[in-house]
Design an enzyme around this catalytic site. Structure first.
Site: not given
Ligand code: PGA
Length: 253
Positions: A9-11, A97, A99, A169, A215, A236-237
Site C-alpha cells: 500500500n503505497w498510500k 482503510h 485512513e 489492520e 507495521s 505500508g511503509g
Molecule cells: P504500515 O501501514 O505498514 O505503514 O503500518 C499499513 C497500512 O496502512 O496498510
C-alpha cells in the site's frame, strides 16, 4: 491452500519516476510465486496505468486502486469510478482503510456500497477492518471488528463474499512501528474467520484470505505469516523499501 497475498500500500507517496523504479526493482528481484501466492501493488490513481503496464506477463502479480467511488459515473468531480478502474484492467481495490474512515468519514454503510459496485464490475475488494487503541484497551476489539464485517459485508451472497480479501489492520499498529504480536493477529484472524463461518458456513470461511496490516516489516513477516489464519499482509511503509518488501514476499506461506 488459500490464496496468500503480499499487498503493498503505497498510500500518497512517490513520484511517477520513483514508483516506476520501485516496481521495476521489486519485480526484477521477486522470487517465483506458487499458484496460491500473489503480490499486489496498491498505487495512487495517476500511476495505475503505468503499474498495470509494468506487470504485464508477470504471473501472480496484480495492481490495486487505493479507493473508488460508489457510483458508476456522473457529476462527481474528482472521484474515480469502478468502471474506469475496470477499463484499465485493475484487479483489486482497497476499501475501508482506516485512513479513509478517519480522514474522509467513510462509514460501514458507504463501504458496503463501494463493495457492491466493485463486485459488479469484477474488481476484488481488499476490505480493511480494525480497531482503534481505546477499543483494544477496553478489550472490545471483537465486537468492534464484528460490527464492521456485519455492516459492510453480510448483505453479500456466499459467492460474492468469496471475491473479498479481508485485511485486519489494528489502527494502533499502522505506521507506528508497533506491530500486533503474532498471537494477537492470529486471535483476531481466527475470530474473523469464525464470524464468517457462522454467517456463511465453514467451507466458505476456510477459503477467505485474511491479511494482517500494521507495521509489517521484512523482519517480522515470517513470524506473522506463520500463524494458521494469517494469509499474508497489507504493507505500508515497508512496501516502499525494495529489500523489505522482497523479504515480505519471500515470507509468504
Ligand atoms: P504500515 O501501514 O505498514 O505503514 O503500518 C499499513 C497500512 O496502512 O496498510
Amino acid at each position: 491452500m488459500r490464496q496468500q497475498i503480499a499487498a503493498a500500500n503505497w498510500k500518497m507517496n512517490l513520484t511517477l519516476a520513483e514508483g516506476q523504479q520501485l516496481l521495476q526493482d521489486i519485480l526484477s528481484k521477486s522470487p517465483e510465486l506458487s499458484s496460491h501466492q500473489q503480490v499486489v501493488f496498491a498505487v495512487p490513481f495517476p500511476y495505475l496505468a503505468m503499474a498495470q503496464e509494468a506487470i504485464q506477463g508477470k504471473a501472480g502479480v496484480a495492481i490495486a486502486a487505493q479507493n473508488c467511488y460508489s457510483k458508476k459515473s456522473g457529476a462527481y468531480t474528482g472521484e474515480v469510478s469502478v468502471p474506469m478502474l475496470q477499463s484499465l484492467g485493475i484487479g483489486y481495490v482497497v476499501l475501508g482503510h482506516s485512513e479513509r474512515r478517519e480522514y474522509f468519514q467513510e462509514s460501514n454503510q458507504f463501504l458496503a456500497e463501494k463493495i457492491n459496485i466493485s463486485l459488479e464490475y469484477g474488481l476484488k475488494p481488499i476490505f480493511c477492518c480494525g480497531e482503534p487503541l481505546a477499543i483494544r484497551e477496553a478489550n472490545n476489539q471483537n465486537a468492534f471488528v464484528g460490527q464492521q464485517l456485519q455492516e459492510s459485508l453480510y448483505h453479500l451472497s456466499a459467492t460474492q463474499l468469496q471475491q473479498i480479501v479481508i485485511a485486519y489492520e489494528p489502527i494502533w499498529a499502522i505506521g507506528t512501528g508497533k506491530t500486533a504480536t503474532s498471537e494477537q493477529a492470529q486471535e483476531m484472524h481466527a475470530f474473523i474467520r469464525s464470524q464468517l463461518s457462522a454467517q456463511y458456513g465453514e467451507a466458505v470461511a476456510a477459503n477467505i484470505t485474511i491479511l494482517y496490516g500494521g507495521s509489517v516489516k521484512g523482519a517480522n513477516a515470517s513470524e506473522l505469516f506463520s500463524q494458521p489464519d494469517v494469509d499474508g499482509g497489507l504493507v505500508g511503509g515497508a512496501s516502499l523499501i525494495v529489500e523489505d518488501f522482497l523479504a515480505i514476499i519471500k515470507a509468504l506461506k
